[in-house]
Design an enzyme around this catalytic site. Structure first.
Site, PDB file in Angstrom:
ATOM      1  N   THR A  13       0.197   5.880   6.196  1.00  0.00           N
ATOM      2  CA  THR A  13       1.050   4.729   6.471  1.00  0.00           C
ATOM      3  C   THR A  13       1.120   3.859   5.228  1.00  0.00           C
ATOM      4  O   THR A  13       0.126   3.644   4.542  1.00  0.00           O
ATOM      5  CB  THR A  13       0.505   3.906   7.655  1.00  0.00           C
ATOM      6  OG1 THR A  13       0.416   4.755   8.807  1.00  0.00           O
ATOM      7  CG2 THR A  13       1.414   2.742   7.973  1.00  0.00           C
ATOM      8  N   LEU A  60      -4.301   0.164   7.470  1.00  0.00           N
ATOM      9  CA  LEU A  60      -3.146   1.051   7.488  1.00  0.00           C
ATOM     10  C   LEU A  60      -3.687   2.464   7.311  1.00  0.00           C
ATOM     11  O   LEU A  60      -4.523   2.699   6.428  1.00  0.00           O
ATOM     12  CB  LEU A  60      -2.152   0.713   6.367  1.00  0.00           C
ATOM     13  CG  LEU A  60      -1.364  -0.590   6.515  1.00  0.00           C
ATOM     14  CD1 LEU A  60      -0.433  -0.789   5.327  1.00  0.00           C
ATOM     15  CD2 LEU A  60      -0.573  -0.618   7.811  1.00  0.00           C
ATOM     16  N   ASP A  61      -3.223   3.397   8.136  1.00  0.00           N
ATOM     17  CA  ASP A  61      -3.697   4.773   8.067  1.00  0.00           C
ATOM     18  C   ASP A  61      -3.408   5.387   6.704  1.00  0.00           C
ATOM     19  O   ASP A  61      -2.576   4.897   5.938  1.00  0.00           O
ATOM     20  CB  ASP A  61      -3.024   5.633   9.142  1.00  0.00           C
ATOM     21  CG  ASP A  61      -3.399   5.192  10.551  1.00  0.00           C
ATOM     22  OD1 ASP A  61      -4.461   4.556  10.700  1.00  0.00           O
ATOM     23  OD2 ASP A  61      -2.622   5.479  11.481  1.00  0.00           O
ATOM     24  N   PHE A  62      -4.058   6.498   6.437  1.00  0.00           N
ATOM     25  CA  PHE A  62      -3.907   7.232   5.171  1.00  0.00           C
ATOM     26  C   PHE A  62      -2.435   7.476   4.844  1.00  0.00           C
ATOM     27  O   PHE A  62      -1.998   7.280   3.706  1.00  0.00           O
ATOM     28  CB  PHE A  62      -4.653   8.570   5.280  1.00  0.00           C
ATOM     29  CG  PHE A  62      -4.643   9.397   4.029  1.00  0.00           C
ATOM     30  CD1 PHE A  62      -5.399   9.044   2.927  1.00  0.00           C
ATOM     31  CD2 PHE A  62      -3.869  10.548   3.952  1.00  0.00           C
ATOM     32  CE1 PHE A  62      -5.400   9.822   1.771  1.00  0.00           C
ATOM     33  CE2 PHE A  62      -3.864  11.329   2.810  1.00  0.00           C
ATOM     34  CZ  PHE A  62      -4.626  10.954   1.718  1.00  0.00           C
ATOM     35  N   LYS A  69       0.839  -1.202   0.000  1.00  0.00           N
ATOM     36  CA  LYS A  69       0.000   0.000   0.000  1.00  0.00           C
ATOM     37  C   LYS A  69       0.876   1.254   0.000  1.00  0.00           C
ATOM     38  O   LYS A  69       1.716   1.439   0.873  1.00  0.00           O
ATOM     39  CB  LYS A  69      -0.904   0.016   1.239  1.00  0.00           C
ATOM     40  CG  LYS A  69      -1.709   1.308   1.382  1.00  0.00           C
ATOM     41  CD  LYS A  69      -2.324   1.422   2.763  1.00  0.00           C
ATOM     42  CE  LYS A  69      -2.984   2.762   3.018  1.00  0.00           C
ATOM     43  NZ  LYS A  69      -2.042   3.900   3.036  1.00  0.00           N
TER      44      LYS A  69
END
Length: 258
Positions: free
Chosen positions: A123, A119-121, A81
């Site tokens: 990360t 996963l955060d924006f 990602k």
């Protein structure tokens, strides 16, 4: 409609409908139970009232009025990602999601897949995807203690001794975080790279722990989830986990004490 009565002696063959739907990739078992409570699941045209319904298969089952096909073979994909993507199907703010990137990265026969954890924006790194809602739930549960390894670039002052204190866990603003294995990889001035392995995966755990020490996190990458590693997978790319590796891992989840 077959339903298991624990006081009766004749247990019907089959499995709970929530488990079957999770395996079919509809949603996690817990989410399926909520869908049933909301009246979104029906059998032969009749709305189901309980997730305790036992069925041999998904024949005649519909979700939101659409028939559900048979459960596909469990598949697991590793996705690198990139930063700047939301781990969700859609974003109210209109920001791009992982599915925007996955549209052309996944194999054409992958079907519907769900992210395991988030996963955060901002990360990046390894995000596992599966078509099996039950596997997703197993891997996300803190009780399963599946390790997740991250590498963070942070600005500020911290010592290896402070990082090692995290082996005992830490409480921040009333939230208790369990054992964290943290090590300083390298430092340049007040900038450092820190590798951290966690097993609970609480919301924004790595960032909150580092910020608690007064550090400013400028980059965060997930390197591994369980035995699966990011390796040299390029940003935006997807690779399928080999069936033998997946089955070996599932076997380890099923063993007592794991």
């Amino acid at each position: 409609m077959p339903k298991y009565d624990p006081l009766a002696g004749d247990r019907p063959e089959g499995e709970r409908i929530a488990k079957l739907l999770a395996r079919a990739g509809v949603a996690s078992r817990r989410e399926v139970e909520r869908m049933i409570a909301d009246g979104r699941v029906s059998l032969d045209g009749k709305v189901l009232e309980t997730p305790a319904t036992i069925l041999p298969d998904l024949r005649g089952v519909s979700v939101d009025g659409k028939p559900v096909g048979k459960a596909d073979q469990t598949r697991l994909f590793a996705f690198h990602k990139p930063s700047g993507l939301i781990t969700a199907e859609r974003d109210p703010k209109g920001r791009p999601t992982i599915y925007t990137a996955l549209r052309n990265a996944l194999p054409r026969d992958a079907g519907r897949v769900m992210p395991i954890g988030r996963l955060d924006f901002n990360t990046e790194g390894l995000l596992l995807l599966t078509n099996d809602g039950e596997l997703k739930r197993q891997m996300e549960l803190p009780a399963s203690r599946v390790p997740r390894t991250y590498r963070a670039r942070a600005f500020g002052d911290i010592t290896q001794e402070q990082l090692e204190s995290l082996m005992e866990g830490i409480e921040i603003d009333g939230v208790r975080y369990g054992r964290i294995d943290a090590n300083m990889e390298r430092r340049t001035g007040r900038n450092q790279w820190i590798e951290m392995t966690i097993t609970e995966g609480k919301n924004r755990e790595v960032r909150r722990v580092l910020e608690h020490f007064g550090l400013e996190v400028s980059r965060l990458m997930r390197l591994g989830y369980g035995p699966f590693a990011l390796g040299d997978l390029q940003r935006g790319q997807v690779v399928e986990i080999r069936k033998a590796d997946l089955e070996r891992f599932r076997g380890s989840l099923a063993r007592p004490g794991k």
